[in-house]
Design a protein around this motif. Sequence first.
Motif, short mmCIF file in Angstrom:
data_model
loop_
_atom_site.label_atom_id
_atom_site.label_comp_id
_atom_site.label_asym_id
_atom_site.label_seq_id
_atom_site.Cartn_x
_atom_site.Cartn_y
_atom_site.Cartn_z
N ALA A 276 0.83 -1.20 0.00
CA ALA A 276 0.00 0.00 0.00
C ALA A 276 0.87 1.26 0.00
O ALA A 276 0.63 2.19 -0.78
CB ALA A 276 -0.94 -0.01 1.20
N SER A 277 1.88 1.27 0.85
CA SER A 277 2.77 2.42 0.90
C SER A 277 3.57 2.55 -0.39
O SER A 277 3.75 3.66 -0.93
CB SER A 277 3.71 2.29 2.10
N ARG A 278 4.04 1.42 -0.91
CA ARG A 278 4.83 1.44 -2.15
C ARG A 278 3.99 1.95 -3.32
O ARG A 278 4.44 2.77 -4.12
CB ARG A 278 5.37 0.04 -2.45
N LEU A 279 2.77 1.48 -3.42
CA LEU A 279 1.89 1.92 -4.49
C LEU A 279 1.53 3.40 -4.35
O LEU A 279 1.45 4.13 -5.35
CB LEU A 279 0.62 1.07 -4.53
N SER A 280 1.30 3.85 -3.13
CA SER A 280 0.99 5.26 -2.91
C SER A 280 2.11 6.15 -3.42
O SER A 280 1.87 7.21 -4.04
CB SER A 280 0.73 5.53 -1.43
N THR A 281 3.35 5.73 -3.19
CA THR A 281 4.49 6.50 -3.66
C THR A 281 4.57 6.48 -5.19
O THR A 281 4.78 7.51 -5.83
CB THR A 281 5.79 5.92 -3.06
#
Length: 300
Positions: A276-281
């Motif tokens: 989730a964090s990786r995709l948000s970035t």
Amino acid sequence: MTVSVVEVSPRDGLQNEAAIVDTPDKLALITTLAAAGLRRIEAVSFVHPGRVPQMADAEAVAAGLPRARVSWIGLVLNERGLDRALAAAVDEVNVVVVATDTFSHRNQGVDTAAGIAAWARIGARAREAGLRTTVTVAAAFGCPFEGAVSPERVRTVLADCVAAAAPDEVALADTIGVGVPAQVRALAATAATEARGIPLRWHFHNTRNTGYANALTAADLAGATPVALDSSAGGIGGCPFAPAATGNIATEDLLYLLHQSGYDTGVDVETLLPLASRLSTLLGHEVPGQLARAGLFPPA
């Protein structure tokens, strides 16, 4: 009780995003998905790069896929797409037939009848080549242009698809996220009669916060019968030709729901949480999925 989860974030997830994710980042996402135990992943879409530029690197992504334990799926809309899928050596093809003429024209440039005829040709050629086939009836719950879609319309389209070329799997898609559990029950009954004996797959969006209720309803209705549910890491994606059709159900949120409800998926949800964090970035905005923020319960 078991449920098969089909991961679609590399295809249906990324295709509706403004950001163009490069090939190495796509392959890193896919590697994590496979490491979590997802065994069917819709990785690419063989569509015109001018219409869906997010999928312009389909061949490059396919060339980098880790082969063996995962069955790799490619979306195709026409025979040119099938030619590319065969050359890329995917394991499965997913062919879309839209339930309404207006949306079919917007999505594929043909009406529904022509879409069924294309499926017949694609399905026959794919089977000859040894590929597993899925025919997806899109907009089965509602159309952004024609409004409500009757169960009778879905019944006719589904029956015509099965008669044209028997698929290995049929999928019913709530492409714009308007469906509710009562519709899931009605369409499950339709599939039981018009696609008897063919495994069923469902594709839900959470546009109106009904996607997870629909997914659990589909799983409960299946009982001991094999059923597959599409989902997208982080809840990203949607159809670029359907206005406001954002928000697939998030894989990690779906897994939490299924596992807490007594279903076995064979997927390790904890491995997926960092995505989730990786995709948000990568995408430049917070993704819709909730579990990565709230955490597992009970805490690990």
